[in-house]
Motif scaffolding. Structure first.
Motif, PDB file in Angstrom:
ATOM      1  N   GLN A 138      46.480  -9.946  10.147  1.00  0.00           N
ATOM      2  CA  GLN A 138      45.422  -8.976   9.932  1.00  0.00           C
ATOM      3  C   GLN A 138      44.148  -9.733   9.591  1.00  0.00           C
ATOM      4  O   GLN A 138      44.119 -10.488   8.621  1.00  0.00           O
ATOM      5  CB  GLN A 138      45.789  -8.026   8.793  1.00  0.00           C
ATOM      6  CG  GLN A 138      44.704  -7.018   8.447  1.00  0.00           C
ATOM      7  CD  GLN A 138      44.470  -6.018   9.564  1.00  0.00           C
ATOM      8  OE1 GLN A 138      45.400  -5.529  10.168  1.00  0.00           O
ATOM      9  NE2 GLN A 138      43.190  -5.707   9.838  1.00  0.00           N
ATOM     10  N   MET A 139      43.114  -9.519  10.386  1.00  0.00           N
ATOM     11  CA  MET A 139      41.870 -10.246  10.215  1.00  0.00           C
ATOM     12  C   MET A 139      40.760  -9.256   9.875  1.00  0.00           C
ATOM     13  O   MET A 139      40.440  -8.375  10.683  1.00  0.00           O
ATOM     14  CB  MET A 139      41.526 -11.012  11.497  1.00  0.00           C
ATOM     15  CG  MET A 139      42.640 -11.934  11.953  1.00  0.00           C
ATOM     16  SD  MET A 139      42.172 -12.954  13.371  1.00  0.00           S
ATOM     17  CE  MET A 139      41.940 -11.699  14.621  1.00  0.00           C
ATOM     18  N   ASN A 140      40.212  -9.399   8.685  1.00  0.00           N
ATOM     19  CA  ASN A 140      39.128  -8.530   8.222  1.00  0.00           C
ATOM     20  C   ASN A 140      37.856  -9.338   8.013  1.00  0.00           C
ATOM     21  O   ASN A 140      37.901 -10.568   7.931  1.00  0.00           O
ATOM     22  CB  ASN A 140      39.524  -7.850   6.916  1.00  0.00           C
ATOM     23  CG  ASN A 140      40.728  -6.955   7.062  1.00  0.00           C
ATOM     24  OD1 ASN A 140      40.984  -6.366   8.118  1.00  0.00           O
ATOM     25  ND2 ASN A 140      41.516  -6.852   5.999  1.00  0.00           N
ATOM     26  N   SER A 141      36.747  -8.643   7.919  1.00  0.00           N
ATOM     27  CA  SER A 141      35.452  -9.301   7.678  1.00  0.00           C
ATOM     28  C   SER A 141      35.231 -10.450   8.656  1.00  0.00           C
ATOM     29  O   SER A 141      34.864 -11.564   8.257  1.00  0.00           O
ATOM     30  CB  SER A 141      35.380  -9.801   6.231  1.00  0.00           C
ATOM     31  OG  SER A 141      35.554  -8.741   5.315  1.00  0.00           O
ATOM     32  N   LEU A 142      35.472 -10.181   9.904  1.00  0.00           N
ATOM     33  CA  LEU A 142      35.387 -11.235  10.912  1.00  0.00           C
ATOM     34  C   LEU A 142      33.960 -11.749  11.060  1.00  0.00           C
ATOM     35  O   LEU A 142      32.985 -11.006  10.921  1.00  0.00           O
ATOM     36  CB  LEU A 142      35.916 -10.730  12.247  1.00  0.00           C
ATOM     37  CG  LEU A 142      37.438 -10.672  12.326  1.00  0.00           C
ATOM     38  CD1 LEU A 142      37.901  -9.759  13.443  1.00  0.00           C
ATOM     39  CD2 LEU A 142      38.015 -12.073  12.504  1.00  0.00           C
TER      40      LEU A 142
ATOM     41  N   GLY B  38      33.918  -6.656  11.488  1.00  0.00           N
ATOM     42  CA  GLY B  38      35.026  -5.821  11.917  1.00  0.00           C
ATOM     43  C   GLY B  38      36.387  -6.437  11.665  1.00  0.00           C
ATOM     44  O   GLY B  38      36.489  -7.507  11.045  1.00  0.00           O
ATOM     45  N   SER B  39      37.418  -5.751  12.160  1.00  0.00           N
ATOM     46  CA  SER B  39      38.796  -6.173  11.927  1.00  0.00           C
ATOM     47  C   SER B  39      39.588  -6.161  13.227  1.00  0.00           C
ATOM     48  O   SER B  39      39.289  -5.405  14.152  1.00  0.00           O
ATOM     49  CB  SER B  39      39.484  -5.228  10.927  1.00  0.00           C
ATOM     50  OG  SER B  39      38.834  -5.236   9.680  1.00  0.00           O
TER      51      SER B  39
ATOM     52  N   ARG C 288      43.992  -6.886  14.380  1.00  0.00           N
ATOM     53  CA  ARG C 288      45.330  -7.299  13.979  1.00  0.00           C
ATOM     54  C   ARG C 288      46.030  -7.922  15.176  1.00  0.00           C
ATOM     55  O   ARG C 288      46.197  -7.282  16.223  1.00  0.00           O
ATOM     56  CB  ARG C 288      46.152  -6.134  13.453  1.00  0.00           C
ATOM     57  CG  ARG C 288      47.474  -6.602  12.841  1.00  0.00           C
ATOM     58  CD  ARG C 288      48.268  -5.489  12.206  1.00  0.00           C
ATOM     59  NE  ARG C 288      49.049  -4.743  13.167  1.00  0.00           N
ATOM     60  CZ  ARG C 288      50.176  -4.096  12.880  1.00  0.00           C
ATOM     61  NH1 ARG C 288      50.645  -4.118  11.644  1.00  0.00           N
ATOM     62  NH2 ARG C 288      50.801  -3.403  13.800  1.00  0.00           N
TER      63      ARG C 288
ATOM     64  N   ARG D 256      40.327 -13.082   3.590  1.00  0.00           N
ATOM     65  CA  ARG D 256      39.918 -12.236   4.717  1.00  0.00           C
ATOM     66  C   ARG D 256      41.081 -11.942   5.655  1.00  0.00           C
ATOM     67  O   ARG D 256      41.145 -10.862   6.244  1.00  0.00           O
ATOM     68  CB  ARG D 256      38.786 -12.907   5.506  1.00  0.00           C
ATOM     69  CG  ARG D 256      37.534 -13.166   4.713  1.00  0.00           C
ATOM     70  CD  ARG D 256      36.398 -13.644   5.627  1.00  0.00           C
ATOM     71  NE  ARG D 256      36.688 -14.926   6.265  1.00  0.00           N
ATOM     72  CZ  ARG D 256      36.697 -15.115   7.591  1.00  0.00           C
ATOM     73  NH1 ARG D 256      36.415 -14.120   8.411  1.00  0.00           N
ATOM     74  NH2 ARG D 256      36.957 -16.324   8.086  1.00  0.00           N
ATOM     75  N   PHE D 257      41.965 -12.883   5.821  1.00  0.00           N
ATOM     76  CA  PHE D 257      43.105 -12.743   6.721  1.00  0.00           C
ATOM     77  C   PHE D 257      44.382 -12.585   5.905  1.00  0.00           C
ATOM     78  O   PHE D 257      44.527 -13.179   4.833  1.00  0.00           O
ATOM     79  CB  PHE D 257      43.245 -13.965   7.619  1.00  0.00           C
ATOM     80  CG  PHE D 257      42.149 -14.156   8.632  1.00  0.00           C
ATOM     81  CD1 PHE D 257      40.998 -13.387   8.636  1.00  0.00           C
ATOM     82  CD2 PHE D 257      42.292 -15.130   9.616  1.00  0.00           C
ATOM     83  CE1 PHE D 257      40.002 -13.574   9.582  1.00  0.00           C
ATOM     84  CE2 PHE D 257      41.307 -15.332  10.569  1.00  0.00           C
ATOM     85  CZ  PHE D 257      40.163 -14.568  10.537  1.00  0.00           C
ATOM     86  N   THR D 258      45.313 -11.819   6.464  1.00  0.00           N
ATOM     87  CA  THR D 258      46.618 -11.648   5.834  1.00  0.00           C
ATOM     88  C   THR D 258      47.714 -11.811   6.880  1.00  0.00           C
ATOM     89  O   THR D 258      47.690 -11.134   7.913  1.00  0.00           O
ATOM     90  CB  THR D 258      46.744 -10.258   5.190  1.00  0.00           C
ATOM     91  OG1 THR D 258      45.689 -10.080   4.230  1.00  0.00           O
ATOM     92  CG2 THR D 258      48.086 -10.114   4.488  1.00  0.00           C
TER      93      THR D 258
END
Length: 119
Positions: free
Chosen positions: A80-84, A15-16, A18, A66-68
């Motif tokens: 922004q954290m994706n593919s946690l 999941g993601s 922010r 994965r993070f921005t």
């Protein structure tokens, strides 16, 4: 500079989330913003940093791709954290300083926001 981090919570793996870091007290644009995290029983580690105008960014290898990190022109920095992954579970801290670096020698720190990733 006073920093207020928010946006943490419980999310499933993959999941993601922010995170936000609201700054006050000084001119936001004068400061580099960084994100760090500390997992239970571990030392605090660098996650990402962004320069004063947002052109320069730096990431830890373990979150690259994965993070921005980003910032607006007002007073807020974001992560922004994706593919946690479960190993991303930690208290996340934002920090501000005059110099962009990946060590934790930032002058100002927020209170932290907890991110929990379930498997």
């Amino acid at each position: 500079v006073q920093l207020q981090a928010s946006g943490g919570g419980l999310v499933q793996a993959g999941g993601s989330l922010r995170l936000s870091c609201a700054a006050s007290g000084r001119t936001f644009g004068n400061y580099v913003m960084g994100w760090f995290r500390q997992a239970p029983g571990k030392e605090r580690e660098f996650v990402a940093a962004i320069g004063r105008v947002g052109r320069n960014t730096r990431y830890a290898d373990i979150v690259e791709g994965r993070f921005t990190i980003s910032r607006d022109n007002a007073n807020t920095a974001y992560l922004q954290m994706n593919s946690l992954k479960p190993e991303d579970t930690a208290v996340y801290y934002c920090a501000a300083d005059l110099i962009l670096r990946s060590t934790d020698r930032y002058e100002y720190w927020g209170q932290g926001t907890l991110v929990t990733v379930s498997s």
